[in-house]
Motif scaffolding. Structure first.
Motif, PDB file in Angstrom:
ATOM      1  N   UNK A 140      54.463  46.339  -0.015  1.00  0.00           N
ATOM      2  CA  UNK A 140      54.667  45.955   0.807  1.00  0.00           C
ATOM      3  C   UNK A 140      52.684  46.166   0.941  1.00  0.00           C
ATOM      4  N   UNK A 141      52.559  47.279   0.745  1.00  0.00           N
ATOM      5  CA  UNK A 141      50.966  47.720   1.278  1.00  0.00           C
ATOM      6  C   UNK A 141      49.452  46.614   1.176  1.00  0.00           C
ATOM      7  N   UNK A 142      50.461  46.107   0.150  1.00  0.00           N
ATOM      8  CA  UNK A 142      48.936  44.740  -0.678  1.00  0.00           C
ATOM      9  C   UNK A 142      49.667  44.227   0.674  1.00  0.00           C
ATOM     10  N   UNK A 143      50.771  43.896   1.448  1.00  0.00           N
ATOM     11  CA  UNK A 143      50.775  42.635   1.728  1.00  0.00           C
ATOM     12  C   UNK A 143      50.349  42.837   3.551  1.00  0.00           C
ATOM     13  N   UNK A 144      50.547  44.146   3.659  1.00  0.00           N
ATOM     14  CA  UNK A 144      50.127  44.880   4.953  1.00  0.00           C
ATOM     15  C   UNK A 144      48.042  44.440   5.031  1.00  0.00           C
ATOM     16  N   UNK A 145      48.098  44.854   4.205  1.00  0.00           N
ATOM     17  CA  UNK A 145      46.021  44.961   3.543  1.00  0.00           C
ATOM     18  C   UNK A 145      46.023  42.639   3.825  1.00  0.00           C
ATOM     19  N   UNK A 146      46.708  42.429   3.256  1.00  0.00           N
ATOM     20  CA  UNK A 146      46.591  40.449   3.344  1.00  0.00           C
ATOM     21  C   UNK A 146      46.435  40.696   4.950  1.00  0.00           C
ATOM     22  N   UNK A 147      47.662  41.141   5.486  1.00  0.00           N
ATOM     23  CA  UNK A 147      47.658  40.871   7.166  1.00  0.00           C
ATOM     24  C   UNK A 147      46.957  41.161   7.621  1.00  0.00           C
ATOM     25  N   UNK A 148      45.937  42.162   7.207  1.00  0.00           N
ATOM     26  CA  UNK A 148      44.628  42.704   8.576  1.00  0.00           C
ATOM     27  C   UNK A 148      43.701  42.360   8.241  1.00  0.00           C
ATOM     28  N   UNK A 149      43.526  41.473   7.054  1.00  0.00           N
ATOM     29  CA  UNK A 149      42.837  40.716   6.792  1.00  0.00           C
ATOM     30  C   UNK A 149      42.664  39.396   7.658  1.00  0.00           C
ATOM     31  N   UNK A 150      43.901  38.551   7.708  1.00  0.00           N
ATOM     32  CA  UNK A 150      43.929  37.614   8.438  1.00  0.00           C
ATOM     33  C   UNK A 150      44.122  37.650  10.115  1.00  0.00           C
ATOM     34  N   UNK A 151      44.483  38.621  10.262  1.00  0.00           N
ATOM     35  CA  UNK A 151      44.107  39.196  11.972  1.00  0.00           C
ATOM     36  C   UNK A 151      42.454  38.707  12.149  1.00  0.00           C
ATOM     37  N   UNK A 152      41.606  40.180  10.986  1.00  0.00           N
ATOM     38  CA  UNK A 152      40.232  40.219  11.340  1.00  0.00           C
ATOM     39  C   UNK A 152      39.897  39.468  11.397  1.00  0.00           C
ATOM     40  N   UNK A 153      39.895  38.269  10.430  1.00  0.00           N
ATOM     41  CA  UNK A 153      39.534  36.591  10.557  1.00  0.00           C
ATOM     42  C   UNK A 153      39.553  35.770  11.471  1.00  0.00           C
ATOM     43  N   UNK A 154      41.037  36.080  12.389  1.00  0.00           N
ATOM     44  CA  UNK A 154      41.292  34.915  13.624  1.00  0.00           C
ATOM     45  C   UNK A 154      40.138  36.211  14.541  1.00  0.00           C
ATOM     46  N   UNK A 155      40.729  36.843  14.583  1.00  0.00           N
ATOM     47  CA  UNK A 155      39.349  37.704  15.646  1.00  0.00           C
ATOM     48  C   UNK A 155      38.344  37.187  15.757  1.00  0.00           C
ATOM     49  N   UNK A 156      37.193  37.373  15.031  1.00  0.00           N
ATOM     50  CA  UNK A 156      36.365  37.784  14.642  1.00  0.00           C
ATOM     51  C   UNK A 156      35.926  35.487  14.700  1.00  0.00           C
ATOM     52  N   UNK A 157      36.729  34.745  14.425  1.00  0.00           N
ATOM     53  CA  UNK A 157      36.644  33.673  14.144  1.00  0.00           C
ATOM     54  C   UNK A 157      37.015  32.698  15.311  1.00  0.00           C
ATOM     55  N   UNK A 158      37.464  33.470  15.575  1.00  0.00           N
ATOM     56  CA  UNK A 158      38.039  32.071  17.180  1.00  0.00           C
ATOM     57  C   UNK A 158      38.681  33.110  18.411  1.00  0.00           C
TER      58      UNK A 158
END
Length: 221
Positions: free
Chosen positions: A156-174
């Motif tokens: 579950x922690x790995x899944x949350x880590x993955x989601x944090x990365x996707x959210x960061x990409x959304x902020x940095x790219x768009x």
């Protein structure tokens, strides 16, 4: 509005803390230490969103950053700690790859992220897009955590880590995502951790400890 120099320095600091937290989560074996690193990452992610919002004078992003801070640096770590409580000894993730190998893999994945993201950064080079490889590196590290951790909570922690990365990409790219989308994703994450909390409690009542993924596979009958 932040000056360009101050914005760049603070953004680099938050992105550095964001990536460092992911590496710590990969390196440490104790689940309690991983939860602390996840809390730090939540603060860093909220800082990234807040800085972009302040620099671009977008108060919707500032509002989203407050929600991210409350959920990912507050509610989710609290629920994770509750899910892990009740055991007399610290629970470990028991990864398939040792600490040294994990750190080398994290370095390789980070390098790969910078190589892959180089064409995207070249399209519009600025302080925000130059930090884009950090989000991609965290996504790759999240996949690696999911592939090498056998403990249910670590998954579950790995899944949350993955989601944090996707959210960061959304902020940095768009420059962020719509508030309603972020709320929907955050609700899903909260629900997943609540299920983990209930599941680990039931497993402790039945077996005396939270089970590993391999142990759960033996319960299919």
């Amino acid at each position: 509005m932040l000056s360009d120099t101050l914005f760049t320095k603070l953004l680099d600091l938050c992105c550095g803390a964001f990536l460092l937290a992911a590496v710590v989560m990969l390196w440490r074996r104790e689940l309690a230490a991983e939860v602390r690193a996840f809390t730090l990452q939540g603060v860093a992610l909220a800082g990234v969103a807040a800085l972009i919002g302040l620099h671009e004078t977008r108060w919707d992003l500032v509002s989203v950053s407050v929600g991210i801070g409350l959920l990912r640096a507050g509610a989710l770590p609290y629920l994770l700690r509750r899910a892990l409580s009740g055991s007399g000894t610290p629970e470990e993730t028991q990864p398939l790859v040792n600490g040294a190998g994990s750190l080398l893999t994290a370095a390789a994945l980070t390098l790969l992220a910078y190589v892959v993201a180089r064409p995207l950064v070249a399209l519009n080079p600025n302080p925000v897009t130059r930090a884009l490889p950090v989000g991609l590196a965290v996504v790759l590290i999240g996949f690696f955590v999911l592939a090498t951790r056998r403990h249910a909570a670590a998954q579950v922690i790995g899944f949350l880590l993955l989601d944090n990365g996707i959210t960061a990409i959304a902020f940095l790219a768009a420059s962020g995502v719509p508030l309603i989308v972020e709320l929907g994703v955050s609700f899903d994450l909260l629900l997943a951790v609540l299920v983990l909390h209930i599941l680990t409690r039931r497993m402790r009542d039945a077996f005396g400890s939270a089970a590993r993924i391999d142990d759960l596979q033996g319960l299919h009958d």
